[in-house]
Design a protein around this motif. Structure first.
Motif, PDB file in Angstrom:
ATOM      1  N   ILE A 205      36.591 -48.928   8.249  1.00  0.00           N
ATOM      2  CA  ILE A 205      36.840 -47.514   7.928  1.00  0.00           C
ATOM      3  C   ILE A 205      37.342 -47.385   6.496  1.00  0.00           C
ATOM      4  N   ASN A 206      38.237 -48.279   6.111  1.00  0.00           N
ATOM      5  CA  ASN A 206      38.776 -48.230   4.749  1.00  0.00           C
ATOM      6  C   ASN A 206      37.718 -48.533   3.701  1.00  0.00           C
ATOM      7  N   ARG A 207      36.701 -49.314   4.063  1.00  0.00           N
ATOM      8  CA  ARG A 207      35.625 -49.605   3.114  1.00  0.00           C
ATOM      9  C   ARG A 207      34.888 -48.328   2.700  1.00  0.00           C
ATOM     10  N   PHE A 208      34.848 -47.371   3.580  1.00  0.00           N
ATOM     11  CA  PHE A 208      34.231 -46.089   3.241  1.00  0.00           C
ATOM     12  C   PHE A 208      35.188 -45.230   2.424  1.00  0.00           C
ATOM     13  N   ILE A 209      36.487 -45.333   2.706  1.00  0.00           N
ATOM     14  CA  ILE A 209      37.487 -44.483   2.052  1.00  0.00           C
ATOM     15  C   ILE A 209      37.772 -44.929   0.619  1.00  0.00           C
ATOM     16  N   LEU A 210      37.949 -46.231   0.418  1.00  0.00           N
ATOM     17  CA  LEU A 210      38.461 -46.732  -0.867  1.00  0.00           C
ATOM     18  C   LEU A 210      37.627 -46.313  -2.074  1.00  0.00           C
ATOM     19  N   PRO A 211      36.302 -46.546  -2.086  1.00  0.00           N
ATOM     20  CA  PRO A 211      35.562 -46.203  -3.319  1.00  0.00           C
ATOM     21  C   PRO A 211      35.451 -44.708  -3.556  1.00  0.00           C
ATOM     22  N   ARG A 212      35.742 -43.907  -2.546  1.00  0.00           N
ATOM     23  CA  ARG A 212      35.672 -42.443  -2.678  1.00  0.00           C
ATOM     24  C   ARG A 212      37.008 -41.826  -3.058  1.00  0.00           C
ATOM     25  N   GLN A 213      38.029 -42.651  -3.178  1.00  0.00           N
ATOM     26  CA  GLN A 213      39.316 -42.170  -3.685  1.00  0.00           C
ATOM     27  C   GLN A 213      39.173 -41.919  -5.193  1.00  0.00           C
ATOM     28  N   PRO A 214      39.465 -40.700  -5.659  1.00  0.00           N
ATOM     29  CA  PRO A 214      39.310 -40.407  -7.088  1.00  0.00           C
ATOM     30  C   PRO A 214      40.082 -41.396  -7.960  1.00  0.00           C
ATOM     31  N   GLY A 215      39.371 -41.966  -8.919  1.00  0.00           N
ATOM     32  CA  GLY A 215      39.990 -42.885  -9.864  1.00  0.00           C
ATOM     33  C   GLY A 215      40.043 -44.328  -9.408  1.00  0.00           C
ATOM     34  N   MET A 216      39.669 -44.633  -8.159  1.00  0.00           N
ATOM     35  CA  MET A 216      39.788 -46.000  -7.662  1.00  0.00           C
ATOM     36  C   MET A 216      38.838 -46.949  -8.397  1.00  0.00           C
ATOM     37  N   LEU A 217      37.584 -46.575  -8.539  1.00  0.00           N
ATOM     38  CA  LEU A 217      36.633 -47.453  -9.227  1.00  0.00           C
ATOM     39  C   LEU A 217      36.992 -47.612 -10.704  1.00  0.00           C
ATOM     40  N   ASP A 218      37.539 -46.560 -11.309  1.00  0.00           N
ATOM     41  CA  ASP A 218      38.003 -46.673 -12.698  1.00  0.00           C
ATOM     42  C   ASP A 218      39.162 -47.670 -12.801  1.00  0.00           C
ATOM     43  N   ALA A 219      40.076 -47.626 -11.818  1.00  0.00           N
ATOM     44  CA  ALA A 219      41.219 -48.549 -11.829  1.00  0.00           C
ATOM     45  C   ALA A 219      40.757 -49.992 -11.633  1.00  0.00           C
ATOM     46  N   LEU A 220      39.775 -50.203 -10.756  1.00  0.00           N
ATOM     47  CA  LEU A 220      39.249 -51.553 -10.537  1.00  0.00           C
ATOM     48  C   LEU A 220      38.505 -52.049 -11.772  1.00  0.00           C
ATOM     49  N   THR A 221      37.803 -51.140 -12.451  1.00  0.00           N
ATOM     50  CA  THR A 221      37.144 -51.501 -13.711  1.00  0.00           C
ATOM     51  C   THR A 221      38.168 -51.949 -14.744  1.00  0.00           C
ATOM     52  N   PHE A 222      39.275 -51.239 -14.802  1.00  0.00           N
ATOM     53  CA  PHE A 222      40.369 -51.578 -15.724  1.00  0.00           C
ATOM     54  C   PHE A 222      40.886 -52.989 -15.455  1.00  0.00           C
ATOM     55  N   CYS A 223      40.968 -53.368 -14.166  1.00  0.00           N
ATOM     56  CA  CYS A 223      41.515 -54.687 -13.803  1.00  0.00           C
ATOM     57  C   CYS A 223      40.570 -55.831 -14.159  1.00  0.00           C
ATOM     58  N   LEU A 224      39.291 -55.546 -14.330  1.00  0.00           N
ATOM     59  CA  LEU A 224      38.337 -56.603 -14.671  1.00  0.00           C
ATOM     60  C   LEU A 224      38.498 -57.107 -16.093  1.00  0.00           C
ATOM     61  N   HIS A 225      39.271 -56.397 -16.913  1.00  0.00           N
ATOM     62  CA  HIS A 225      39.460 -56.800 -18.305  1.00  0.00           C
ATOM     63  C   HIS A 225      40.526 -57.858 -18.485  1.00  0.00           C
ATOM     64  N   PHE A 226      41.330 -58.116 -17.456  1.00  0.00           N
ATOM     65  CA  PHE A 226      42.510 -58.956 -17.653  1.00  0.00           C
ATOM     66  C   PHE A 226      42.144 -60.427 -17.766  1.00  0.00           C
ATOM     67  N   VAL A 227      42.971 -61.163 -18.532  1.00  0.00           N
ATOM     68  CA  VAL A 227      42.717 -62.579 -18.780  1.00  0.00           C
ATOM     69  C   VAL A 227      42.984 -63.404 -17.537  1.00  0.00           C
ATOM     70  N   LYS A 228      44.122 -63.149 -16.889  1.00  0.00           N
ATOM     71  CA  LYS A 228      44.531 -63.975 -15.754  1.00  0.00           C
ATOM     72  C   LYS A 228      43.464 -63.921 -14.675  1.00  0.00           C
ATOM     73  N   SER A 229      42.909 -65.083 -14.335  1.00  0.00           N
ATOM     74  CA  SER A 229      41.701 -65.126 -13.501  1.00  0.00           C
ATOM     75  C   SER A 229      41.904 -64.588 -12.098  1.00  0.00           C
ATOM     76  N   THR A 230      43.139 -64.622 -11.579  1.00  0.00           N
ATOM     77  CA  THR A 230      43.356 -64.118 -10.224  1.00  0.00           C
ATOM     78  C   THR A 230      43.170 -62.604 -10.152  1.00  0.00           C
ATOM     79  N   ILE A 231      43.428 -61.895 -11.237  1.00  0.00           N
ATOM     80  CA  ILE A 231      43.302 -60.429 -11.213  1.00  0.00           C
ATOM     81  C   ILE A 231      41.835 -59.998 -11.154  1.00  0.00           C
ATOM     82  N   PRO A 232      40.958 -60.443 -12.068  1.00  0.00           N
ATOM     83  CA  PRO A 232      39.540 -60.075 -11.917  1.00  0.00           C
ATOM     84  C   PRO A 232      38.919 -60.656 -10.655  1.00  0.00           C
ATOM     85  N   LEU A 233      39.393 -61.819 -10.194  1.00  0.00           N
ATOM     86  CA  LEU A 233      38.842 -62.404  -8.975  1.00  0.00           C
ATOM     87  C   LEU A 233      39.151 -61.526  -7.769  1.00  0.00           C
TER      88      LEU A 233
END
Length: 413
Positions: A205-233
């Motif tokens: 159920i949450n898989r349907f909710i999460l990407p439709r939360q306003p700003g969620m995909l933008d926040a995840l995109t932001f996290c892909l920039h980080f150096v520490k490998s555990t964060i983008p992973l």
């Protein structure tokens, strides 16, 4: 001849005499006295006392939650959970705002100490009227310490599977997580917030909710920039769980910046893995730590910047391989969506919209993305890291490993 014999009173053993009968038989043992008399008094002070009294009461209660022997008794104590959670929700304070914030930080610390001890008690805590709204309220705090504590609470609450839908549907909870991911400068808070999202994305159920939360995909995109490998992973693992629901793939495909970040991350992971293997083979023995230089684009900064970080070779290689594998799967899913209107695909009845299930082969088997309307749909989880998931997907093992994660963090701090 010297007389070496000892006098009788010197030879006798002397025992410490203690009374069998207590001087006051009605006196409670110290631990029981704390629970029955001190805790209610501290709770009353925490609610209605002056700022200094409230901070002192919260500190005393927090010190008790640090002791394992008190944890279950405190959770089940009358009004204990209600009081500390109400403190998180309450924004009104007749005294010092700093004092009230300190009380809230101590209450969050209490909450973190009480969680991960028993799944039934964790659910009892999450079901409290003020618990989840209080956590959602504290996620909006600009203070680093508060962000660390509330992100940790969000992570630990999300471990319990039966609470995940309730957490995701709590008013302002996901909004608070999005704001924290955008605004925090704390790596600890970001890692805990992503770990909590990773647990939540384990629920269909949450898989349907999460990407439709306003700003969620933008926040995840932001996290892909980080150096520490555990964060983008962890970010890629969340996206992988989200994409196991076929209806979410168009949301990823139509987010241009997110697609570009995934492509860039996969390319960088391949280059970094090659560089790491060359450095390891020439200069270092296996399982050692090295200083590894990597060039990334920092979030919010258009310029490229080099950073030197110390990493463990073996762990870094595993992370890079995982990033490469998951990123490739996501790009293949997006590619299936992009070619949905080509003539050959439509004539072969293999169009994205015609299939109830997409199958992507990879090194560990097969990744399957199914439609929510597919009658054979079964909840799958691909993204939970091995650190918190056993081969048999055992719930109790995951809880133990999450608790071990907490102990490791406590020891390091």
């Amino acid at each position: 001849k010297m007389n070496t014999s000892k006098r009788l009173e010197q030879s006798c053993l002397r025992y410490k005499k203690s009374s069998i009968i207590k001087d006051n038989p009605d006196e409670l043992p110290p631990d029981e006295d704390k629970l029955l008399n001190c805790v209610p008094r501290y709770l009353e002070k925490l609610l209605d006392g002056k700022p200094k009294e409230r901070i002192h009461a919260a500190a005393q209660l927090q010190s008790m939650t640090n002791e394992k022997k008190f944890v279950k008794a405190l959770i089940l104590s009358k009004n204990f959970i209600e009081t500390i959670c109400f403190t998180l929700v309450n924004t009104e304070d007749g005294g010092s705002k700093d004092g009230h914030r300190r009380c809230q930080e101590l209450c969050l610390s209490m909450l973190n100490n009480l969680l991960l001890n028993d799944p039934v008690l964790d659910q009892f805590i999450a079901n409290d009227e003020y618990c989840l709204p209080g956590v959602a309220n504290m996620l909006l705090s600009p203070k680093k310490l508060t962000q660390d504590l509330v992100a940790t609470a969000f992570d630990y609450l999300s471990v319990t599977e039966t609470s995940r839908t309730l957490i995701a549907s709590t008013y302002h909870m996901l909004y608070g997580v999005v704001q924290l991911l955008h605004n925090t400068k704390s790596i600890t808070a970001r890692e805990h917030a992503l770990q909590g999202l990773l647990y939540l994305s384990d629920n269909e159920i949450n898989r349907f909710i999460l990407p439709r939360q306003p700003g969620m995909l933008d926040a995840l995109t932001f996290c892909l920039h980080f150096v520490k490998s555990t964060i983008p992973l962890k970010t890629l693992q969340i996206l992988q769980n989200i994409c196991s629901l076929k209806e979410n793939i168009p949301l990823i495909a139509n987010h241009e910046e997110l697609r570009a970040c995934i492509q860039s991350l996969v390319k960088r992971a391949k280059n970094d893995e090659d560089t790491l293997s060359e450095t390891t083979s020439v200069h270092h023995s296996p399982n050692s730590s090295i200083l590894y230089r990597t060039t990334v684009q920092n979030p919010g900064n258009a310029t490229l910047q080099s950073e030197t970080i110390e990493i463990d070779q073996e762990d870094s290689a595993k992370h890079l391989r995982k990033i490469n594998s998951i990123g490739t799967i996501l790009l293949q899913l997006v590619f299936h969506y992009d070619i949905r209107l080509t003539t050959d695909v439509i004539f072969e009845s293999k169009s994205f919209n015609q299939l109830d299930q997409l199958s992507i082969p990879h090194s560990n088997g097969e990744y399957i993305s199914e439609s929510i309307v597919c009658s054979s749909y079964q909840p799958r989880s691909y993204g939970t890291p091995l650190a918190d998931r056993s081969i048999a997907d055992d719930v109790h093992t995951r809880r133990k490993l999450a608790a071990a994660r907490r102990r490791k963090q406590t020891q390091s701090s």
